[in-house]
Design an enzyme around this catalytic site. Structure first.
Site, mmCIF file in Angstrom:
data_model
loop_
_atom_site.group_PDB
_atom_site.id
_atom_site.type_symbol
_atom_site.label_atom_id
_atom_site.label_comp_id
_atom_site.label_asym_id
_atom_site.label_seq_id
_atom_site.Cartn_x
_atom_site.Cartn_y
_atom_site.Cartn_z
ATOM 1 N N GLY A 195 0.824 -1.210 0.000
ATOM 2 C CA GLY A 195 0.000 0.000 0.000
ATOM 3 C C GLY A 195 0.854 1.253 0.000
ATOM 4 O O GLY A 195 2.072 1.210 0.127
ATOM 5 N N GLY B 51 0.734 5.448 1.455
ATOM 6 C CA GLY B 51 0.096 6.473 2.264
ATOM 7 C C GLY B 51 0.684 7.845 1.981
ATOM 8 O O GLY B 51 1.535 8.009 1.099
ATOM 9 N N THR B 52 0.234 8.832 2.746
ATOM 10 C CA THR B 52 0.715 10.203 2.561
ATOM 11 C C THR B 52 2.192 10.324 2.911
ATOM 12 O O THR B 52 2.942 11.025 2.237
ATOM 13 C CB THR B 52 -0.101 11.163 3.449
ATOM 14 N N PHE B 53 2.613 9.616 3.957
ATOM 15 C CA PHE B 53 3.969 9.776 4.462
ATOM 16 C C PHE B 53 4.861 8.558 4.237
ATOM 17 O O PHE B 53 6.039 8.597 4.571
ATOM 18 C CB PHE B 53 3.929 10.101 5.962
ATOM 19 N N SER B 54 4.316 7.467 3.693
ATOM 20 C CA SER B 54 5.122 6.251 3.565
ATOM 21 C C SER B 54 4.558 5.302 2.519
ATOM 22 O O SER B 54 3.400 5.420 2.110
ATOM 23 C CB SER B 54 5.190 5.528 4.912
ATOM 24 N N VAL C 134 4.305 1.008 1.884
ATOM 25 C CA VAL C 134 4.391 -0.256 2.629
ATOM 26 C C VAL C 134 4.683 -1.382 1.645
ATOM 27 O O VAL C 134 3.952 -1.571 0.673
ATOM 28 C CB VAL C 134 3.093 -0.540 3.415
ATOM 29 N N LYS D 243 7.704 -0.567 6.227
ATOM 30 C CA LYS D 243 7.148 0.776 6.068
ATOM 31 C C LYS D 243 8.300 1.734 5.747
ATOM 32 O O LYS D 243 9.083 2.094 6.622
ATOM 33 C CB LYS D 243 6.424 1.202 7.351
ATOM 34 N N ASP E 175 -5.876 8.638 14.610
ATOM 35 C CA ASP E 175 -6.234 8.287 13.231
ATOM 36 C C ASP E 175 -6.790 6.864 13.156
ATOM 37 O O ASP E 175 -6.388 6.063 12.311
ATOM 38 C CB ASP E 175 -5.017 8.422 12.315
#
Length: 418
Positions: A11, A13-16, A18, A33, A128
């Site tokens: 996957g 995300g905004t900051f990382s 995976v 991550k 979150d």
């Protein structure tokens, strides 16, 4: 990252990002991550809230395990090696049509509350909580992605980006960062509804629409509640008065206990909202608490009674030895310990239906041969040896049995049972 081989991308995300990786040493699979941000020093890395939180909260059965932190000083790249789970809650319910069994939902929510309770007791709140950050592997649930977490004792207001809009509590929407750990409970209540219905509870398109969606379901709060929020934000709170439709019209299949818990989780006033420890004591989880207590009692009996524990271990060892001996004998003597002079193929028997037979004690049989009422010695019959032939020997032909033969009627098999 020389110790791991990349298998594929899980996957983004905004900051990382995976990735699924495999250890070159042991062959185990992990989730890697990779942070998009680059870091200046190892001290900077060690001060990251996510790493500090995972180190403080582990080990716990419902918190994602952090196995290793990999930092490259030259490039400033950072990667967190975590345990690999099967999927997240969003992936579980996405496109699903058949509802999840209520016991499964109950089991997931119980574990989620355990993770929240453990986290809040250790002075951390997540900020979150959403389906994408709740990971599962079969029946096991773990909370992950602590990138937005904060200390409960840190000073308000909180200014940085927090929680996805659909799962934001009213105090996050109506104040300038004056909220507490109770926001996690609101988010978990939204997740609870979504697991049961496969639809988000408050799918607002913007912050104002988000508040409108909340009021549509639970109604406009009293002015004394809104006045708490007014103290921290200069904005108009002239909301139209709504009674609220409630959750029942949208989810009539939900039990009264589950509805009661959801309403307690999405109380508008955070001071009135249930906490994780109280939620674990809710009547909705009574069955799971009882099963947990029974398991704990059995464990304590084994701990307190060494003889019982030793007896149990001996039984296990004896059973395993018996199984291994049987397996070894079947390998060494395929035809049994005594064997046969040659292999005999038995005819196959076709049984229309077979059921498990109940074990009964063997009855005592008496001989059907009446002994003569004399003191004479009973003549012993000589054993006759067969060598796989259907032809009678000379001794068999000469021998005439004094015993009459009787033929019993065949038993009727009824549907595999007796």
């Amino acid at each position: 990252m020389n110790k791991y081989k990349t298998i594929g991308k899980i996957g983004e995300g905004t900051f990382s990002d995976v990735l699924k990786v495999q250890s070159l040493k042991g062959g185990q699979y992990y989730a890697c991550k990779q942070m998009k941000q680059h870091f200046e020093s190892i001290d900077h890395v060690n001060n990251l809230r996510e790493i500090q939180a995972l180190r403080r909260l582990n080990p716990h059965p419902n918190i994602l395990i952090l196995h290793e932190v990999i930092f490259d000083k030259k490039s400033g790249a950072l990667a967190l090696i975590c345990e690999l789970m099967d999927k997240n809650i969003y992936e579980l319910i996405k496109g699903r049509k058949k509802p999840l069994p209520e016991k499964r939902i109950m089991n997931y929510m119980y574990q989620l509350f355990k993770s929240l309770d453990h986290m809040h007791r250790n002075g951390i709140f997540h900020r979150d909580v959403k389906p994408e950050n709740i990971l599962i592997k079969q029946d096991l649930l773990k909370l992950g992605d602590f990138g937005s977490c904060r200390s409960i004792h840190s000073k308000q207001p909180y200014t940085e980006y927090i929680s996805t809009r659909w799962y934001r509590a009213p105090e996050c929407l109506l104040t300038d960062g004056y909220y507490s750990y109770k926001m996690d409970i609101w988010s978990a209540g939204c997740v609870f509804y979504e697991i049961a219905s496969f639809h988000p509870l408050f799918p607002g398109s913007n912050e104002l629409d988000q508040i409108s969606k909340i009021h549509e379901i639970i109604g406009t709060p009293p002015m004394k509640v809104l006045n708490k929020f007014k103290q921290s934000r200069v904005m108009s709170f002239d909301f139209p008065i709504r009674k609220g439709k409630g959750i029942s019209p949208f989810m009539p299949s939900l039990s009264n206990k589950s509805l009661s818990l959801i309403y307690a989780m999405i109380q508008y006033d955070p001071d009135e909202r249930i906490c994780a420890h109280e939620a674990l004591q809710h009547p909705y989880f009574r069955e799971l608490r009882w099963a947990e207590k029974q398991a704990m009692r059995r464990k304590m009996r084994l701990v307190e009674n060494p003889l019982e524990r030793e007896s149990l271990n001996l039984r296990r060892i004896a059973k395993e030895d018996q199984r291994q001996n049987f397996f070894r004998q079947t390998q060494e003597y395929p035809l049994g310990l005594h064997g046969l002079p040659y292999a005999v193929e038995l005819p196959k028997v076709t049984v229309p239906a077979v059921t498990n037979l109940t074990s009964y004690s063997n009855p005592t049989f008496q001989s059907i041969f009446a002994l003569p009422a004399t003191n004479r010695q009973v003549q012993l019959l000589q054993p006759i040896t067969y060598f796989g032939t259907h032809h009678k020997s000379e001794k068999q032909k000469e021998f005439k049995s004094p015993v009459k033969q009787y033929h019993l009627p065949a038993l009727e098999r009824r549907g595999g049972g007796y």
